[in-house]
Scaffold this motif. Structure first.
Motif, PDB file in Angstrom:
ATOM      1  N   THR A  90       0.904  -1.261  -0.112  1.00 13.63           N
ATOM      2  CA  THR A  90       0.059  -0.110  -0.059  1.00 13.63           C
ATOM      3  C   THR A  90       0.806   1.155  -0.165  1.00 13.63           C
ATOM      4  N   PHE A  91       0.732   2.108  -1.133  1.00 17.39           N
ATOM      5  CA  PHE A  91       1.614   3.470  -1.374  1.00 17.39           C
ATOM      6  C   PHE A  91       0.764   4.611  -0.525  1.00 17.39           C
ATOM      7  N   LEU A  92       1.213   5.156   0.508  1.00 20.88           N
ATOM      8  CA  LEU A  92       0.441   6.382   0.949  1.00 20.88           C
ATOM      9  C   LEU A  92       1.229   7.472   0.273  1.00 20.88           C
ATOM     10  N   HIS A  93       0.415   8.486  -0.407  1.00 16.97           N
ATOM     11  CA  HIS A  93       0.895   9.551  -1.249  1.00 16.97           C
ATOM     12  C   HIS A  93       0.058  10.617  -1.219  1.00 16.97           C
ATOM     13  N   GLU A  94       0.715  11.833  -1.617  1.00 17.00           N
ATOM     14  CA  GLU A  94      -0.217  13.043  -1.816  1.00 17.00           C
ATOM     15  C   GLU A  94      -0.312  13.261  -3.252  1.00 17.00           C
ATOM     16  N   THR A  95      -1.307  13.865  -3.823  1.00 13.88           N
ATOM     17  CA  THR A  95      -1.773  13.721  -5.133  1.00 13.88           C
ATOM     18  C   THR A  95      -1.625  15.159  -5.720  1.00 13.88           C
ATOM     19  N   PHE A  96      -1.184  15.554  -6.854  1.00 17.00           N
ATOM     20  CA  PHE A  96      -1.076  17.000  -7.356  1.00 17.00           C
ATOM     21  C   PHE A  96      -1.764  16.799  -8.960  1.00 17.00           C
ATOM     22  N   GLN A  97      -2.404  17.741  -8.705  1.00 15.80           N
ATOM     23  CA  GLN A  97      -3.069  17.912 -10.413  1.00 15.80           C
ATOM     24  C   GLN A  97      -2.312  18.856 -11.444  1.00 15.80           C
ATOM     25  N   LYS A  98      -1.709  18.467 -12.442  1.00 15.28           N
ATOM     26  CA  LYS A  98      -0.952  19.200 -13.246  1.00 15.28           C
ATOM     27  C   LYS A  98      -1.401  19.525 -14.604  1.00 15.28           C
ATOM     28  N   TYR A  99      -1.272  20.525 -15.265  1.00 16.93           N
ATOM     29  CA  TYR A  99      -1.968  20.921 -16.323  1.00 16.93           C
ATOM     30  C   TYR A  99      -0.753  20.793 -17.567  1.00 16.93           C
ATOM     31  N   ILE A 115       5.329   3.688   2.533  1.00 16.68           N
ATOM     32  CA  ILE A 115       4.748   2.250   2.109  1.00 16.68           C
ATOM     33  C   ILE A 115       4.580   1.308   3.353  1.00 16.68           C
ATOM     34  N   ILE A 116       3.316   0.739   3.131  1.00 23.57           N
ATOM     35  CA  ILE A 116       3.166  -0.534   4.090  1.00 23.57           C
ATOM     36  C   ILE A 116       2.567  -1.654   3.264  1.00 23.57           C
ATOM     37  N   PHE A 117       3.620  -2.939   3.640  1.00 24.08           N
ATOM     38  CA  PHE A 117       3.696  -3.847   2.925  1.00 24.08           C
ATOM     39  C   PHE A 117       3.824  -5.018   3.865  1.00 24.08           C
ATOM     40  N   SER A 118       3.233  -6.419   3.400  1.00 24.42           N
ATOM     41  CA  SER A 118       3.281  -7.754   3.816  1.00 24.42           C
ATOM     42  C   SER A 118       4.884  -8.031   3.728  1.00 24.42           C
ATOM     43  N   ARG A 119       4.963  -9.295   4.450  1.00 33.09           N
ATOM     44  CA  ARG A 119       6.621  -9.826   4.549  1.00 33.09           C
ATOM     45  C   ARG A 119       6.422 -10.962   4.259  1.00 33.09           C
ATOM     46  N   THR A 120       5.856 -11.398   3.109  1.00 33.40           N
ATOM     47  CA  THR A 120       5.879 -12.885   2.827  1.00 33.40           C
ATOM     48  C   THR A 120       7.287 -13.340   2.022  1.00 33.40           C
TER      49      THR A 120
END
Length: 152
Positions: A90-99, A115-120
């Motif tokens: 799971t990516f935790l991010h900020e989003t910016f809209q660009k023209y 980033i949150i992830f499992s450890r298999t």
């Protein structure tokens, strides 16, 4: 002659009003797979499914890096299978809209927070560049535990 000029006028008007469309650029996260013990590039048979993205991004493909899109929301999750062993990221991010331009319109760029992830199979993940732009380059390194000797 007048009829000819009217036809030419309409043809020029129709041609000049033709819509020009270019697909907008797309910002994607690029991940490189590394062996967690040797820190060398590792190739793995990968299947990647985006949760809520309605797409299968790779299906049992032997690769050493992958490019994945992020959602316009603040989180993006994937189920990734490395040699039939499943992990979630799971990516935790900020989003910016660009023209970009009148022809292609708007697109998104992102700043990766964590980033949150499992450890298999994933041992750790290193963020190498948190800014995800329309220029694709390595953003994260996934350190993958190697398979035990004799397993496929």
């Amino acid at each position: 002659m007048k009829r000819f000029l009217i036809i030419m006028f309409f043809l020029i008007a129709i041609y000049s009003c033709k819509e020009v469309f270019e697909a907008p650029p797309q910002s994607m996260i690029q991940a490189t797979f590394l062996n967690s013990e040797t820190e060398k590039t590792i190739t793995s048979k990968v299947t990647a499914l985006g949760l809520g993205l309605d797409s299968l991004w790779a299906y049992e493909t032997s690769i050493s890096e992958i490019v994945l899109p992020l959602s316009a929301k603040d989180t993006t999750s994937y189920i990734i299978s490395f040699d039939s062993q499943i992990d979630t990221i799971t990516f935790l991010h900020e989003t910016f809209q660009k023209y970009d331009s009148m022809e292609s319109g708007f697109y998104y760029e992102y700043k990766l927070d964590s980033i949150i992830f499992s450890r298999t199979r994933i041992d750790s993940i290193q963020i190498t560049d948190s800014l995800i732009t329309k220029t694709w380059h390595e953003n994260i390194k996934l350190y993958i535990r190697p398979l035990p000797a004799g397993s496929n």
